[in-house]
Structure formats: C-alpha cells, structure tokens
Motif scaffolding. Sequence first.
Motif, PDB file in Angstrom:
ATOM      1  N   LEU A 238       0.829  -1.204   0.000  1.00  0.00           N
ATOM      2  CA  LEU A 238       0.000   0.000   0.000  1.00  0.00           C
ATOM      3  C   LEU A 238       0.866   1.257   0.000  1.00  0.00           C
ATOM      4  O   LEU A 238       0.584   2.222  -0.722  1.00  0.00           O
ATOM      5  CB  LEU A 238      -0.926   0.002   1.223  1.00  0.00           C
ATOM      6  N   ASN A 239       1.944   1.231   0.786  1.00  0.00           N
ATOM      7  CA  ASN A 239       2.825   2.395   0.846  1.00  0.00           C
ATOM      8  C   ASN A 239       3.553   2.609  -0.476  1.00  0.00           C
ATOM      9  O   ASN A 239       3.805   3.754  -0.880  1.00  0.00           O
ATOM     10  CB  ASN A 239       3.831   2.228   1.978  1.00  0.00           C
ATOM     11  N   THR A 240       3.896   1.521  -1.145  1.00  0.00           N
ATOM     12  CA  THR A 240       4.539   1.629  -2.452  1.00  0.00           C
ATOM     13  C   THR A 240       3.594   2.289  -3.451  1.00  0.00           C
ATOM     14  O   THR A 240       3.995   3.173  -4.228  1.00  0.00           O
ATOM     15  CB  THR A 240       4.947   0.238  -2.955  1.00  0.00           C
ATOM     16  N   ALA A 241       2.328   1.872  -3.429  1.00  0.00           N
ATOM     17  CA  ALA A 241       1.337   2.465  -4.325  1.00  0.00           C
ATOM     18  C   ALA A 241       1.100   3.930  -3.987  1.00  0.00           C
ATOM     19  O   ALA A 241       1.037   4.798  -4.879  1.00  0.00           O
ATOM     20  CB  ALA A 241       0.028   1.687  -4.236  1.00  0.00           C
ATOM     21  N   PHE A 242       0.972   4.230  -2.713  1.00  0.00           N
ATOM     22  CA  PHE A 242       0.751   5.594  -2.235  1.00  0.00           C
ATOM     23  C   PHE A 242       1.892   6.511  -2.673  1.00  0.00           C
ATOM     24  O   PHE A 242       1.675   7.548  -3.331  1.00  0.00           O
ATOM     25  CB  PHE A 242       0.643   5.559  -0.704  1.00  0.00           C
ATOM     26  N   THR A 243       3.107   6.127  -2.343  1.00  0.00           N
ATOM     27  CA  THR A 243       4.262   6.966  -2.632  1.00  0.00           C
ATOM     28  C   THR A 243       4.495   7.112  -4.125  1.00  0.00           C
ATOM     29  O   THR A 243       4.857   8.194  -4.611  1.00  0.00           O
ATOM     30  CB  THR A 243       5.512   6.386  -1.953  1.00  0.00           C
ATOM     31  N   GLY A 244       4.288   6.041  -4.867  1.00  0.00           N
ATOM     32  CA  GLY A 244       4.460   6.107  -6.314  1.00  0.00           C
ATOM     33  C   GLY A 244       3.505   7.098  -6.950  1.00  0.00           C
ATOM     34  O   GLY A 244       3.883   7.859  -7.858  1.00  0.00           O
ATOM     35  N   ALA A 245       2.248   7.101  -6.486  1.00  0.00           N
ATOM     36  CA  ALA A 245       1.258   8.019  -7.045  1.00  0.00           C
ATOM     37  C   ALA A 245       1.573   9.466  -6.685  1.00  0.00           C
ATOM     38  O   ALA A 245       1.441  10.375  -7.518  1.00  0.00           O
ATOM     39  CB  ALA A 245      -0.137   7.643  -6.553  1.00  0.00           C
ATOM     40  N   VAL A 246       1.996   9.683  -5.444  1.00  0.00           N
ATOM     41  CA  VAL A 246       2.367  11.041  -5.027  1.00  0.00           C
ATOM     42  C   VAL A 246       3.575  11.531  -5.827  1.00  0.00           C
ATOM     43  O   VAL A 246       3.594  12.664  -6.332  1.00  0.00           O
ATOM     44  CB  VAL A 246       2.668  11.081  -3.515  1.00  0.00           C
ATOM     45  N   ARG A 247       4.574  10.678  -5.961  1.00  0.00           N
ATOM     46  CA  ARG A 247       5.788  11.053  -6.700  1.00  0.00           C
ATOM     47  C   ARG A 247       5.462  11.400  -8.158  1.00  0.00           C
ATOM     48  O   ARG A 247       5.939  12.403  -8.696  1.00  0.00           O
ATOM     49  CB  ARG A 247       6.811   9.925  -6.619  1.00  0.00           C
ATOM     50  N   ALA A 248       4.624  10.572  -8.778  1.00  0.00           N
ATOM     51  CA  ALA A 248       4.262  10.813 -10.174  1.00  0.00           C
ATOM     52  C   ALA A 248       3.505  12.130 -10.331  1.00  0.00           C
ATOM     53  O   ALA A 248       3.752  12.897 -11.277  1.00  0.00           O
ATOM     54  CB  ALA A 248       3.416   9.657 -10.707  1.00  0.00           C
ATOM     55  N   LEU A 250       3.608  14.828  -8.336  1.00  0.00           N
ATOM     56  CA  LEU A 250       4.461  15.991  -8.076  1.00  0.00           C
ATOM     57  C   LEU A 250       5.494  16.190  -9.175  1.00  0.00           C
ATOM     58  O   LEU A 250       5.895  17.326  -9.456  1.00  0.00           O
ATOM     59  CB  LEU A 250       5.131  15.843  -6.710  1.00  0.00           C
ATOM     60  N   GLU A 251       5.931  15.116  -9.800  1.00  0.00           N
ATOM     61  CA  GLU A 251       6.842  15.259 -10.934  1.00  0.00           C
ATOM     62  C   GLU A 251       6.137  15.935 -12.112  1.00  0.00           C
ATOM     63  O   GLU A 251       6.733  16.733 -12.833  1.00  0.00           O
ATOM     64  CB  GLU A 251       7.389  13.896 -11.353  1.00  0.00           C
ATOM     65  N   ALA A 252       4.844  15.617 -12.283  1.00  0.00           N
ATOM     66  CA  ALA A 252       4.069  16.209 -13.369  1.00  0.00           C
ATOM     67  C   ALA A 252       3.569  17.607 -13.034  1.00  0.00           C
ATOM     68  O   ALA A 252       3.310  18.419 -13.930  1.00  0.00           O
ATOM     69  CB  ALA A 252       2.887  15.313 -13.716  1.00  0.00           C
ATOM     70  N   HIS A 253       3.442  17.895 -11.714  1.00  0.00           N
ATOM     71  CA  HIS A 253       2.929  19.193 -11.270  1.00  0.00           C
ATOM     72  C   HIS A 253       3.847  19.731 -10.161  1.00  0.00           C
ATOM     73  O   HIS A 253       3.464  19.768  -8.984  1.00  0.00           O
ATOM     74  CB  HIS A 253       1.501  19.062 -10.747  1.00  0.00           C
ATOM     75  N   PRO A 254       5.056  20.128 -10.509  1.00  0.00           N
ATOM     76  CA  PRO A 254       6.038  20.525  -9.502  1.00  0.00           C
ATOM     77  C   PRO A 254       5.654  21.738  -8.662  1.00  0.00           C
ATOM     78  O   PRO A 254       6.204  21.924  -7.569  1.00  0.00           O
ATOM     79  CB  PRO A 254       7.300  20.811 -10.332  1.00  0.00           C
ATOM     80  N   SER A 255       4.702  22.541  -9.122  1.00  0.00           N
ATOM     81  CA  SER A 255       4.312  23.729  -8.350  1.00  0.00           C
ATOM     82  C   SER A 255       3.110  23.460  -7.438  1.00  0.00           C
ATOM     83  O   SER A 255       2.675  24.356  -6.712  1.00  0.00           O
ATOM     84  CB  SER A 255       3.981  24.884  -9.296  1.00  0.00           C
ATOM     85  N   ASP A 258      -1.382  21.941  -2.834  1.00  0.00           N
ATOM     86  CA  ASP A 258      -2.580  21.430  -2.172  1.00  0.00           C
ATOM     87  C   ASP A 258      -2.459  19.911  -2.033  1.00  0.00           C
ATOM     88  O   ASP A 258      -2.486  19.190  -3.032  1.00  0.00           O
ATOM     89  CB  ASP A 258      -3.815  21.782  -3.005  1.00  0.00           C
ATOM     90  N   PRO A 259      -2.344  19.394  -0.810  1.00  0.00           N
ATOM     91  CA  PRO A 259      -2.149  17.943  -0.650  1.00  0.00           C
ATOM     92  C   PRO A 259      -3.308  17.121  -1.189  1.00  0.00           C
ATOM     93  O   PRO A 259      -3.124  15.951  -1.546  1.00  0.00           O
ATOM     94  CB  PRO A 259      -1.981  17.755   0.854  1.00  0.00           C
ATOM     95  N   ARG A 260      -4.496  17.699  -1.271  1.00  0.00           N
ATOM     96  CA  ARG A 260      -5.637  16.942  -1.786  1.00  0.00           C
ATOM     97  C   ARG A 260      -5.410  16.514  -3.230  1.00  0.00           C
ATOM     98  O   ARG A 260      -5.905  15.470  -3.656  1.00  0.00           O
ATOM     99  CB  ARG A 260      -6.913  17.774  -1.675  1.00  0.00           C
ATOM    100  N   LYS A 261      -4.658  17.325  -3.963  1.00  0.00           N
ATOM    101  CA  LYS A 261      -4.437  17.037  -5.375  1.00  0.00           C
ATOM    102  C   LYS A 261      -3.654  15.744  -5.578  1.00  0.00           C
ATOM    103  O   LYS A 261      -3.895  15.001  -6.528  1.00  0.00           O
ATOM    104  CB  LYS A 261      -3.697  18.204  -6.041  1.00  0.00           C
ATOM    105  N   TYR A 262      -2.691  15.466  -4.678  1.00  0.00           N
ATOM    106  CA  TYR A 262      -1.917  14.234  -4.840  1.00  0.00           C
ATOM    107  C   TYR A 262      -2.380  13.111  -3.921  1.00  0.00           C
ATOM    108  O   TYR A 262      -2.068  11.946  -4.163  1.00  0.00           O
ATOM    109  CB  TYR A 262      -0.408  14.478  -4.683  1.00  0.00           C
TER     110      TYR A 262
END
Length: 283
Positions: A238-248, A250-255, A258-262
């Motif tokens: 679950l943590n791998t999926a969570f972190t992977g989605a957040v990383r992806a 933020l890489e696509a939207h570096p600015s 809002d934490p809700r977005k990721y």
Amino acid sequence: MPLTTTGELIAEARQKRTAVAAFNVITLEHAEAIAAGAERAGAPAILQISENAVKFHGGSLTAVAAAARAVAETSRAPLSLHLDHVVSADLFRRAHAEGFSSVMFDASKLTYGENVKATAQAVRWGHERGLWVEAELGKVGGKEGEPPLDAHAPGVRTDPAEARAYVESTGVDALAVAVGSSHAMTERTAALDHELITRLATAVPVPLVLHGSSGVPDKEIRAAVRAGMRKINVGTALNTAFTGAVRAFLEAHPSAVDPRKYLVPAREAMAGTVAHFLRQLEG
C-alpha cells in the motif's frame, strides 16, 4: 455496515478454505482506500494498526483508531479492526476499549520460554474481554529497526512440532509463522515453503497467518492459501502504491501545494492494490 470481528471473518474463511487479507492503516487515506478496495472486490477485509503506526501518531491510539473505526462503520464491506505487532503490554490492554476485536501480541523477539509465558498471560487477559489473539513463532524479520534477515537461513522457519506445543501452551487463536516471507519487501520476489505451510496447517489447530505478504507474488499467495494460510497481512504494498502516485503527481505538477491534489491519486492507487490482493483470495 456495523463492524464485524476478526474472529468471525477468519472462521468464515476457514470454512470456505480461503483467506482474509489484513491491510495496514497509517493515515486516514489508508483506511479509506482499504474500505474502497474491499467494496470494489466485494470481499471482507481487516484494517490493522501496528504499534509502529501508533508511535507515528505520537503514541496515541485513540485518534487513528477512531478514524479507522468510522471508515469501517460507513463502508458497505464487512470490515474488522485489528491491532498489529503489539509489544507494549499497556497498548495491548487499550485495544478492547478502542473498538478492536483482535490483537497480534508480538513476543517473537523473546526466548521460546519467555515468549510462551508472556503470550499465555496476554491471551488469558484478552480472552476475558472477548479479544481474538494472534501471536508469532519463528522469525519473519524486516520490521523497522531490525537488521536484514535471510528468510531462507537455517533456524528461521517455524517448526511444526514446536508450533503445536506453542499453541497448546499459550491458547492463541491464530499463529503467524515464518515460511519464507519478510516484512517491508518492495519487490514481490519471496518464495514460500508450501510444503512447510501444509505441515504447519496439519500440526496446528488454529488459523495460520502470513506476514510480509507484500513481497509475495500472486501465484505464491494463492498457493499459500490452498496450503492452509487463512490471514494474509499486507502493508508495504500500500505504501509503495501511495508513494508512487504522489511522486508521479508531483513530478508532473512541480508547483502543486494542495495535498488533496496528490492524495486523491494516492488513495486510488492504494484502493486498486487492496482490490487486487483481495481478488487473489477468492478461492
């Protein structure tokens, strides 16, 4: 729906010769994702909170337990609450009041004799309050703060004869055993000893639990269930999926700020992972 109990879920799984998956809760998003994944798969699940997760929340069990309980009670899936890998006797004694129906009391780092004594005391106390108690025998390894463990090293695996004696001496309701998996694996490469699982299931009268299932391939999990595993613990996946989605994101939207977005894609990624694991246990 109302909370069910871990004991009821495991009893039904034993009757059907299948298994129930238990997923680690760290944040509210974890709990929501587990409920969503269970609904998607049309299957029951166990929401489990570890002692390490309690430490992450400042040592307070109340808030994270209340959040997980609220999510479970508003879900359409049959869900239970489980307190996992509890070393602290004080935390163990708080479980019942916080709505948990089951606890995994972890005395596995003690010598065999000390493990038996401590676990038997915990079981007696828990049973007086209606708690279903799981324990561990063998060395699964990989928990935070532990050195790396070779899951295939001599002496690591759970011995069937010792397991039978341990269950008889402690009165536990379920037994987590070491059969080739390890906690905190981020790659699904573990090879389980299915012959040993079969021997353990024959020797021990209580349900067997597989810890460290995040690192176990789907085919191996299905074979483990056929061999006798009845509770499958999943955390790192679950943590791998969570972190992977957040990383992806933020890489696509570096600015983005809002934490809700990721957190939305992170929660969705975890829900998909939950549904996937649950579908491996359908039969």
